[in-house]
Design a protein around this motif. Structure first.
Motif, short mmCIF file in Angstrom:
data_model
loop_
_atom_site.label_atom_id
_atom_site.label_comp_id
_atom_site.label_asym_id
_atom_site.label_seq_id
_atom_site.Cartn_x
_atom_site.Cartn_y
_atom_site.Cartn_z
N TYR A 337 0.85 -1.19 0.00
CA TYR A 337 0.00 0.00 0.00
C TYR A 337 0.88 1.23 0.00
CZ TYR A 337 -3.69 -3.18 1.52
OH TYR A 337 -4.61 -4.21 1.58
N ILE A 346 -3.31 3.76 -2.45
CA ILE A 346 -3.29 2.94 -3.67
C ILE A 346 -2.46 1.69 -3.36
CG2 ILE A 346 -3.60 4.83 -5.32
CD1 ILE A 346 -0.57 4.91 -5.71
N SER A 347 -2.67 0.63 -4.13
CA SER A 347 -1.97 -0.61 -3.80
C SER A 347 -1.55 -1.38 -5.05
CB SER A 347 -2.85 -1.52 -2.94
OG SER A 347 -3.98 -1.94 -3.69
N THR A 368 -3.04 -3.76 -9.70
CA THR A 368 -2.98 -2.53 -8.91
C THR A 368 -4.40 -2.01 -8.70
OG1 THR A 368 -2.86 -1.13 -10.86
CG2 THR A 368 -0.75 -1.85 -9.93
N SER A 369 -4.52 -0.98 -7.89
CA SER A 369 -5.80 -0.28 -7.73
C SER A 369 -6.24 0.22 -9.10
CB SER A 369 -5.64 0.95 -6.84
OG SER A 369 -4.87 0.65 -5.72
N ARG A 378 -10.21 5.16 -2.74
CA ARG A 378 -8.90 5.57 -2.20
C ARG A 378 -8.96 5.63 -0.68
NH1 ARG A 378 -7.45 4.27 -7.13
NH2 ARG A 378 -7.56 5.93 -8.69
N GLU A 381 -8.77 2.10 0.66
CA GLU A 381 -7.40 1.55 0.58
C GLU A 381 -6.48 2.16 1.63
OE1 GLU A 381 -6.06 -0.89 -2.43
OE2 GLU A 381 -6.49 0.66 -3.93
#
Ligand code: FAD
Length: 398
Positions: A337, A346-347, A368-369, A378, A381
């Protein structure tokens, strides 16, 4: 005699491994060697730099080790390991004593290379902090930013691959930008990068445009981003395309496996430790396993999440090898993250398994995100990031 496993280094990799070994086999003698009284975690240390969090939230003591808990008794030795005799299977400690092992797990993390960038040595880090190990360096960078006048130039120098925490420099740039926007809005942040691409790049760049327009300038390798020399006296960073003068310079130098890995003969000419992807046993020395940031064995990034996953897979393999039981094929997960701003996360995730002697990414299993997403995604996350940190630190140290 009773078989004994020694683990050197009580970070996300080593502390996880010592506990996992005990959980798998209570009768195994497990010794953890770690000189520090408390571990200072790097994840979330970028938030400390931006003034969003105190450093005490990063500290985890080893109180639960070295005494009987639900995992059984792990012997904790509060000393630095200084040498390994791979032939005689002994580890020497800083006080000159040495102890024998059946199998050794090395988890020393990284050393910053103070010989790789002309002008950047340990003394320069007092002026141009790396802040790539949490603690005094984190606070130094935070304090330099706090003391900088509005309108100042912050420069972050990011290294080439591989290095600890691929998205880390860009999370740091984001959170520094958040601080500058709120407190010193006439200032600017320049990232001088030794690469032409970075982790979660499209997500970071889109968020920078949205949250910090005009504040962050990223200079890739192909535009002269690679720093070739620094002068701490004038806070100047030299590139092939010219000189940059900073008010605050955060220089993240190249890295290599911690010194004990070099001494044990498990690091190759790259400075990292090649391993077997099933057992994490060194390719260079028998009965020595390497996990976490120090190891290199394919596509897995150097993260605390990876270190913990590798520690558990390695523990299973070591327990099986010691008891002469069959080995299982591991599957390992990583998620990283990053906070772009408070409440904006975001990850990136990936799944890895042994293939052709390396840890290879399982195609289609990660990602990914989403690039386009409402703020609520967001926010979620960012909350997951907090939950992840709480969960992993309580599993490893709690
Ligand atoms: P370390 O955590 O460095 O632990 C090594 C331990 O070994 C230390 O306790 C050290 O004292 C000990 N040691 C070293 N040498 C010896 C010796 N000779 N004898 C005895 N003990 C020794 N990862 C994530 O997953 N998520 C994140 O959000 C994230 N954010 C990050 C942000 C920043 C700014 C940075 C720098 C890193 C971040 N990381 C993150 C990466 C993460 O911190 C590392 O990947 C992780 O710490 C690796 O764990 P390790 O156990 O291999 O090494």
């Amino acid at each position: 005699t009773q078989p004994g496993v020694i683990v050197v280094g009580g970070g996300f990799a080593g502390a996880s491994c010592a506990r996992a070994l005990k959980r798998l086999d209570r009768d195994l003698a497990v010794t953890l060697i770690e000189p520090e009284a408390a571990y200072l975690a790097c994840p979330f240390s970028n938030a400390v730099i931006a003034g969003l969090r105190g450093i005490e939230a990063q500290a985890f003591r080893y109180d639960k080790f070295g005494r009987y808990d639900q995992f059984g008794d792990i012997a904790l030795i509060r000393k630095r390991a200084v040498a390994v005799d791979a032939e005689r299977r002994r580890v020497r400690l800083e006080d000159g004593t040495d102890i024998g092992y059946t199998r050794l797990v090395l988890a020393p993390g990284v050393d910053l290379r103070f010989d790789a960038l002309p002008g950047y040595d340990e003394a320069s880090a007092a002026t141009m902090p790396h802040a790539w190990k949490a603690g005094a360096q984190t606070l130094l960078l935070r304090d330099q930013l706090a003391a900088m006048p509005d309108g100042g130039i912050v420069i972050l120098a990011a290294p080439a691959n591989p290095f600890r925490c691929p998205p880390g420099p860009y999370e740091r740039a984001s959170l520094i930008a958040h601080y500058l926007k709120a407190s010193k809005p006439r200032s600017k942040l320049i990232i001088l990068d030794a690469k032409d691409a970075f982790s979660k790049q499209r997500l970071f760049e889109a968020a920078w445009q949205e949250l910090y327009p005009g504040l962050i300038e990223w200079v890739p390798l192909s535009s002269g981003g690679r720093v070739t020399e620094v002068d701490p006296a004038t806070r100047t960073l030299v590139t092939e395309f010219g000189n940059h003068k900073a008010d605050v310079a955060n220089v993240i130098p190249p890295q290599r496996a911690g010194a004990i890995a070099q001494s044990a003969g498990v690091a190759d000419q790259t400075g990292w430790c090649p391993i077997d992807p099933v057992t994490f046993e060194s390719r260079l020395q028998p009965a020595i396993h390497v996990i976490g940031d120090a190891a290199i064995g394919g596509a897995m990034p150097k993260s605390a999440f990876s270190a913990n996953a590798q520690a558990k897979a390695c523990a299973a393999a070591v327990a099986a090898l010691v008891r002469e039981r069959p080995l299982a094929q591991p599957k390992l997960i990583n998620t990283c993250y990053s906070l772009v701003a408070p409440g904006y996360g975001i990850s990136i995730a990936g799944v890895y398994q042994p293939r052709d002697g390396l840890l290879a990414e399982v195609e289609g299993a990660g990602g990914t995100s989403p690039l386009e997403a409402p703020l609520s995604v967001r926010e979620l996350e960012a909350a997951y990031a907090q939950d992840w940190f709480r969960t992993i630190t309580s599993e490893v140290f709690g």
